[in-house]
Motif scaffolding. Structure first.
Motif, PDB file in Angstrom:
ATOM      1  N   SER A   2      -4.216  -7.674  11.472  1.00  0.00           N
ATOM      2  CA  SER A   2      -4.674  -7.449  10.101  1.00  0.00           C
ATOM      3  C   SER A   2      -3.757  -6.486   9.368  1.00  0.00           C
ATOM      4  CB  SER A   2      -6.100  -6.917  10.098  1.00  0.00           C
ATOM      5  OG  SER A   2      -6.111  -5.588  10.523  1.00  0.00           O
ATOM      6  N   PRO A  59       7.143 -10.262   4.942  1.00  0.00           N
ATOM      7  CA  PRO A  59       6.131 -10.179   3.891  1.00  0.00           C
ATOM      8  C   PRO A  59       5.605 -11.569   3.563  1.00  0.00           C
ATOM      9  CG  PRO A  59       8.319  -9.944   2.973  1.00  0.00           C
ATOM     10  CD  PRO A  59       8.489  -9.980   4.443  1.00  0.00           C
ATOM     11  N   GLY A  60       4.384 -11.597   3.120  1.00  0.00           N
ATOM     12  CA  GLY A  60       3.834 -12.864   2.673  1.00  0.00           C
ATOM     13  C   GLY A  60       3.117 -13.634   3.744  1.00  0.00           C
ATOM     14  N   ALA A  61       3.320 -13.274   5.006  1.00  0.00           N
ATOM     15  CA  ALA A  61       2.566 -13.943   6.057  1.00  0.00           C
ATOM     16  C   ALA A  61       1.096 -13.596   5.866  1.00  0.00           C
ATOM     17  CB  ALA A  61       3.054 -13.468   7.419  1.00  0.00           C
ATOM     18  N   PRO A  62       0.228 -14.587   5.984  1.00  0.00           N
ATOM     19  CA  PRO A  62      -1.184 -14.266   5.740  1.00  0.00           C
ATOM     20  C   PRO A  62      -1.689 -13.233   6.736  1.00  0.00           C
ATOM     21  CG  PRO A  62      -0.954 -16.458   6.689  1.00  0.00           C
ATOM     22  CD  PRO A  62       0.415 -15.997   6.337  1.00  0.00           C
ATOM     23  N   LEU A  63      -2.504 -12.337   6.237  1.00  0.00           N
ATOM     24  CA  LEU A  63      -3.082 -11.327   7.103  1.00  0.00           C
ATOM     25  C   LEU A  63      -4.301 -11.938   7.763  1.00  0.00           C
ATOM     26  CD1 LEU A  63      -2.944  -8.364   4.608  1.00  0.00           C
ATOM     27  CD2 LEU A  63      -1.329  -8.891   6.424  1.00  0.00           C
ATOM     28  N   ILE A  64      -4.390 -11.767   9.055  1.00  0.00           N
ATOM     29  CA  ILE A  64      -5.545 -12.316   9.749  1.00  0.00           C
ATOM     30  C   ILE A  64      -6.612 -11.244   9.782  1.00  0.00           C
ATOM     31  CG2 ILE A  64      -6.383 -13.290  11.901  1.00  0.00           C
ATOM     32  CD1 ILE A  64      -3.303 -14.122  12.245  1.00  0.00           C
ATOM     33  N   THR A  65      -7.705 -11.508   9.104  1.00  0.00           N
ATOM     34  CA  THR A  65      -8.722 -10.468   8.984  1.00  0.00           C
ATOM     35  C   THR A  65      -9.707 -10.563  10.136  1.00  0.00           C
ATOM     36  OG1 THR A  65     -10.043 -11.920   7.610  1.00  0.00           O
ATOM     37  CG2 THR A  65      -8.566 -10.417   6.491  1.00  0.00           C
ATOM     38  N   ILE A 124      -0.235  -5.086   7.705  1.00  0.00           N
ATOM     39  CA  ILE A 124       0.864  -5.696   6.986  1.00  0.00           C
ATOM     40  C   ILE A 124       2.142  -5.541   7.791  1.00  0.00           C
ATOM     41  CG2 ILE A 124       2.230  -5.583   4.881  1.00  0.00           C
ATOM     42  CD1 ILE A 124      -0.339  -4.321   3.631  1.00  0.00           C
TER      43      ILE A 124
END
Lengths: 295, 340, 261
Positions: free
Chosen positions: B269, B276-282, B271
């Motif tokens: 989750s 950059p720009g890779a989706p953050l896995i929540t 950064i």
């Protein structure tokens, strides 16, 4: 590093997650205090109606020998003019509480409106002038200022109410203004601007409730003070005039003969305490609830 | 790892926290647990990171180390904190006075509330120095100057006579660190010391903490919710979730092969500056609130790897899955290869 | 003139007067295009929050011009007139102060929905629940007051409230500074989704990681001025100014990232 888990075992088996007992939570959020206070207050108010209705005696007319001690007939004894103290104490409930209520409500409304108005207004001159008036009034002790005003207006309960209104609003105004200035800076008020809410909506739905909660809390504790103040002024002969039944005046009446007969003094005093205690329970309960809303 | 290395490492242990249970006694029968199982060691001259979301109990663990739980009306219900032959968990307030400050220093979260606003920096530090033994006025002043230089305050003779509000946030925090190390403690506890400070200032403070570790040989406990920060400055870390230590190990080991799904999720989750720009896995859902912990593993209803046995019984305890790397996941072995 | 959605020219903001005057923003110019995410990065006291307030129409600049869709927003009277007011919305920094503590998340959002034209109460509530749902706030949590929500949840409620106006620009002033890392990831993912949906976002932050993650262009602000600007990737990979280099060097965790990649 060895980990036994022994310490946790006895906790975990017994409780799982810890339930919150209702009464503990209630004590903390003020519900119990609130209920106790309301019960005491209602009891006082009911007695204030029932006793004068059912009593066989007259409030302002002598019915027996002066200074009879408490007995089966006269529960609180009789006073210096031979009147029933029991009846007089409870006849005074609505007068004392009612005058105090008016004496708080008028400055509360006036002060809150003025305070919020000043915080919202952009006029620097208005704020400077009103600010110094408010600070000027607040610089004097309430009692001194009230006595001075009553001296001008002449003694009587009406004068007491007028004096209270003229002096006490400044305290509410200062509180409301400070609070409103804080609330105004909050994001939710700024958001009403970007969201394009109308001025009245912002004012009445978002600003006023968050300011008045503060002044209301103050008003509740102020009510106790004002009850005492009214009794105090009447005790000094500036408030209720004889033969009107009023706790302060009654205490004042009985005071010279206190050595002989304690009952005309003690019972009105106890009634005063009763009113004060029940209101402070309510005030404390409500403040705790309010704290819950905020934190 | 050789047997010898293991032995020398264990002799380096300064504080041993075992099965620590912290909570609030609300009524005679009602206890609200905030920390239910804290288990970790603090070694000599290391920076130990303590990570967790708000409500994970990390601040409470810190407070137990400096004996200020009472001020939050919390107390230790069970467990031990062994430090130099003492059990800090059972210390009386009177005994704490010879430990707090002199053996274990504390750097507060906000340097603004931590310092006395009406006392100059010099006076405050001087008071901290004089606290335990009597010293000559001249010596005290010299020591204060020494400390201010130690925390890299430029022009200490000026700062000596200044009040806290005249200093910038970073300077104030440096003064607080100086105050924490006046008595040469063995351990410095820093509870989110850079909250609200700028990144450049944060970097300087972290550098300072590293120096304290390597030059003064003090252990530092750094509490933070920022895993990246912990990764950068700490030697070992403790991950806390819902009042439990879920993973303990060296920073490099935890970064390479995290052994608890919560740590894995936290890592994902965050950064990644390099891509950059890779989706953050929540992480699914919200952290469980204090007092609303689920049965079994407290991470089970947010976990991607949840198994049937995860949701029943007790909260799993830490197990040494690899040498010096502990995890409280029942299926830690299987997670071994799933990092990054 | 370009077809920029928001165009700021030579804007200055000064607080106080005389010797006590503080020039919070000095001669700043920037533009935000449609569907673009722009970052304004700076440390405390750099004037970035003041600039955000200028963009939101909450702070009248002492000089310079702010144009939205070609129209100057600070004309006589209030900023952003008519329809334009709704099109620029803001999410505030402090998640504790950005919601009225006395009303539930649902009523905060449905109030905004109703003000912006959805007629009946029932429709407004349905619309609000949908907005909140998109922000990951369950129906159960929607009925809660702010104090019962976590920092991250409050921020998402604020975003839902801002979106109810169907804005074309969302200004976010340090939206992630007071919330946990996992909550931050949630919020940033939501922002990314909104960008994909065509919204423009101006993100004001001191957190370079967040800026790097979300924005295409960035302005680096120091002491009220922009010291560097350009494409985010370029500014991060090849900073020109000493200050920018220093900022980037201060990002925690970089060493580790390098070691791993």
């Amino acid at each position: 590093m060895t980990i036994t888990g022994a310490g946790t075992a006895d906790w975990f088996d017994v409780k799982g997650t810890v339930p919150t007992p209702k009464n503990a939570k209630r004590l903390k959020d003020g519900t119990i205090g609130l209920i106790t206070g309301l019960f005491l207050l209602v009891a006082l108010l009911v007695l204030g109606i029932v006793v004068p209705l059912l009593s066989p005696f007259e409030v302002e007319i002598s019915i027996d020998t002066p200074f009879l001690p408490p007995s089966g007939t006269y529960w609180f004894g009789t006073d210096g003019l031979g009147r029933d103290v029991f009846l007089r104490v409870f006849s005074a409930v609505y007068l004392d509480l009612g005058v105090a209520l008016i004496g708080v409500l008028i400055p509360f409304c006036l002060g809150t409106i003025v305070g919020i108005g000043l915080a919202v207004s952009r006029s620097k001159t208005l704020n400077a002038v009103a600010g110094s008036i408010i600070d000027g009034i607040n610089a004097f002790p309430l009692l001194v200022l009230a006595i001075a005003l009553i001296a001008l207006l002449g003694p009587g309960l009406q004068s007491v109410v007028v004096a209270l209104s003229v002096t006490n609003w400044a305290r509410y105004a200062r509180l409301a203004r400070t609070r409103a200035l804080v609330v105004k800076q909050q994001g939710y008020i700024e958001a009403t601007q970007t969201l394009g809410y109308s001025k009245p909506r912002t004012l009445f739905k978002h600003l006023v409730p968050n300011v008045s909660s503060e002044t209301t809390a103050y008003a509740l504790s102020d009510l106790i003070l004002v009850i005492l103040l009214i009794a105090g002024l009447s005790f000094l002969g500036l408030g209720a005039q004889p033969p009107t039944p009023e706790w302060g005046a009654m205490i004042s009446d009985g005071r010279p003969n206190f050595q002989v007969a304690w009952w005309p003094v003690i019972f009105p005093g106890l009634a005063l305490c009763w009113a004060g205690v029940s209101l402070s329970f309510i005030a404390e309960g409500l403040t705790r609830r309010e704290r819950d809303v905020k934190s | 790892m050789s047997v010898n290395a293991m032995a020398s490492e264990s002799s380096d242990v300064l504080v041993e926290i075992r099965d620590l249970v912290i909570g609030i006694q609300r009524t005679r029968k009602d206890r609200l647990l905030i920390v239910e199982s804290a288990n970790f060691d603090i070694r000599r001259a290391e920076i130990l990171g303590l990570v967790g979301e708000s409500g994970s109990g990390k601040t409470m663990v810190c407070r137990s180390l400096i004996g200020t739980l009472k001020r939050r009306s919390a107390s230790i219900f069970a467990g031990t904190i062994k430090f130099d032959g003492m059990d800090l968990a059972k210390l009386e307030e009177r005994q704490w006075r010879s430990v707090r400050g002199s053996r274990i220093g504390y750097v507060p979260q906000s340097a603004l509330t931590g310092a006395n606003p009406v006392m100059t920096v010099g006076k405050q530090l001087g008071e901290a120095i004089r606290r335990n033994r009597k010293r000559k006025e001249k010596d005290v002043r010299r020591r204060v100057m020494e400390l201010l230089e130690l925390v890299h305050i430029r022009r200490p003779e000026v700062v000596y006579d200044q009040y806290p509000h005249q200093l910038s946030g970073g300077m104030r925090q440096r003064v607080m660190i100086a105050a924490a190390i006046t008595q040469d403690p063995d351990i410095v506890v820093a509870d989110e010391p850079t909250t609200g400070l700028d990144v450049t200032v944060q970097a300087e403070i972290m550098k300072l903490l590293k120096e304290i570790r390597s030059e003064l040989k003090m252990s530092v406990i750094l509490v933070s919710h920022d895993l990246a920060l912990i990764d950068e400055v700490c030697d070992r870390l403790v991950v806390m979730h819902a009042g439990t230590c879920v993973e303990v190990g060296s920073v490099s080991a935890v970064a390479r092969t995290p052994l608890h799904p919560y740590t894995i999720a936290l890592n994902r989750s965050r950064i990644d500056i390099s891509t950059p720009g890779a989706p953050l896995i929540t992480i699914k859902g919200n952290p469980p609130a204090v007092g609303e912990w689920p049965a079994g593993c407290r991470f089970s209803d947010r976990c991607d790897f949840v198994q049937q046995d995860c949701t029943v019984g007790r909260n799993p305890v830490l197990v040494e899955v690899r040498p010096n790397h502990w995890s409280a996941c029942l299926h830690a072995e299987r997670l071994g290869g799933t990092s990054e | 003139m370009s077809d920029a959605l928001i165009e700021v020219r030579d804007v200055s903001v000064t607080f106080g007067s005389g010797s006590r005057a503080v020039r919070a923003v000095r001669q700043v110019s920037l533009h935000i295009e449609k569907g673009e995410a722009v970052g304004i990065v700076g440390e405390s006291g750099s004037g970035k929050s003041t600039l955000a307030r200028v963009l939101a129409g909450l702070q009248r600049p002492n000089s310079g011009e702010v144009r939205f869709a070609g129209e100057s927003i600070y004309q006589r009277g209030k900023a952003y007139r008519g329809e334009n007011r709704r099109l620029v919305q803001m999410v505030f920094q402090d998640p504790y102060g950005s919601l009225n503590p006395r009303i539930t998340a649902l009523s905060a959002v449905s109030e905004a929905v109703r003000v912006h034209g959805v007629g009946s109460r029932k429709d407004a509530i349905a619309k609000s629940l949908e907005l909140l749902g998109r922000m990951g706030i369950s129906e159960r949590d929607a009925g809660k007051k702010p104090r019962q929500l976590s920092g991250g949840q409050r921020q998402r409620v604020s975003v839902a409230r801002a979106l109810s106006a169907q804005p074309s620009v969302l200004l976010a002033d340090e939206p992630t500074s007071a919330i946990d890392q996992s909550a931050q990831a949630q919020l940033l993912n939501l922002f990314r989704g909104l960008l994909d949906g065509g919204l423009s976002i101006a993100l004001v932050s001191h957190d370079l990681g967040v800026i790097r993650y979300l924005t295409q262009r960035v302005y680096v602000m120091k002491d009220g001025e922009f010291v560097e600007s350009g494409l985010t990737v370029e500014v991060f990979d090849n900073p020109q100014q000493e200050y920018t280099k220093q900022l980037i060097a201060s990002i925690p965790g970089r060493e580790l990232h390098k070691a791993l990649s």
